[in-house]
Motif scaffolding. Structure first.
Motif, PDB file in Angstrom:
ATOM      1  N   GLY A  25       0.714  -1.305   0.099  1.00  0.00           N
ATOM      2  CA  GLY A  25       0.029   0.097   0.030  1.00  0.00           C
ATOM      3  C   GLY A  25       1.002   1.105   0.090  1.00  0.00           C
ATOM      4  O   GLY A  25       1.996   1.280   0.707  1.00  0.00           O
ATOM      5  N   THR A  28      -1.186   6.757  -2.645  1.00  0.00           N
ATOM      6  CA  THR A  28      -2.174   6.820  -3.734  1.00  0.00           C
ATOM      7  C   THR A  28      -2.700   5.859  -4.256  1.00  0.00           C
ATOM      8  O   THR A  28      -3.501   5.807  -5.219  1.00  0.00           O
ATOM      9  N   ARG A  98      -4.226  -0.638  -7.934  1.00  0.00           N
ATOM     10  CA  ARG A  98      -5.617  -0.160  -7.764  1.00  0.00           C
ATOM     11  C   ARG A  98      -5.342   1.329  -7.304  1.00  0.00           C
ATOM     12  O   ARG A  98      -4.692   1.692  -6.205  1.00  0.00           O
ATOM     13  N   ARG A 100      -6.244   4.816  -5.457  1.00  0.00           N
ATOM     14  CA  ARG A 100      -6.888   5.271  -4.229  1.00  0.00           C
ATOM     15  C   ARG A 100      -7.742   6.712  -4.461  1.00  0.00           C
ATOM     16  O   ARG A 100      -7.072   7.257  -5.510  1.00  0.00           O
TER      17      ARG A 100
END
Length: 130
Positions: A25, A28, A98, A100
């Motif tokens: 993670g 962004t 992915r 955010r």
């Protein structure tokens, strides 16, 4: 644009990477990494095609990121950043990026920095090549 053989296209491909892969993670984005792609099921539509060679990437930019214009801009920025870094992965690897909601306000430099840091975390510190 990424070449066709370097893109994830089907939902099962995305699902396999997200469920079975490692995750990193960043502020962004979230990176999902699968070093060895699973073999296609026998008898399925993909079995008649030659297996893809080289690392592949796919992108998930949902409505939480923004409207259509914002989502497409973020996708283009991520695609360009991944294209420049894809050589760091082994040829059998798959990557799902992915975005955010914070990616909507971030510039290309921030997205590239987060992508590079996430990839370094997934691959280990010694994987940086020139």
């Amino acid at each position: 644009m990424l070449p066709a053989q370097a893109r994830l296209r089907r939902r099962p491909e995305f699902t396999a990477v997200v469920r079975s892969g490692r995750r990193a993670g960043r502020p962004t984005m979230v990176l999902h990494y699968l070093p060895e792609r699973p073999a296609p099921a026998a008898g399925g539509p993909a079995s008649s095609q030659a297996p893809p060679t080289g690392p592949r990437a796919g992108f998930v930019v949902g409505k939480a990121v923004g409207n259509s214009v914002v989502r497409h801009r973020v996708t283009r920025q991520l695609r360009a950043a991944v294209r420049a870094e894809l050589h760091r992965f082994p040829p059998t690897a798959d990557l799902v990026v992915r975005a955010r909601p914070e990616a909507a306000a971030a510039g290309s430099a921030v997205l590239r920095r987060d992508l590079s840091a996430g990839m370094s975390r997934l691959l280990g510190d010694g994987s940086r090549s020139s």
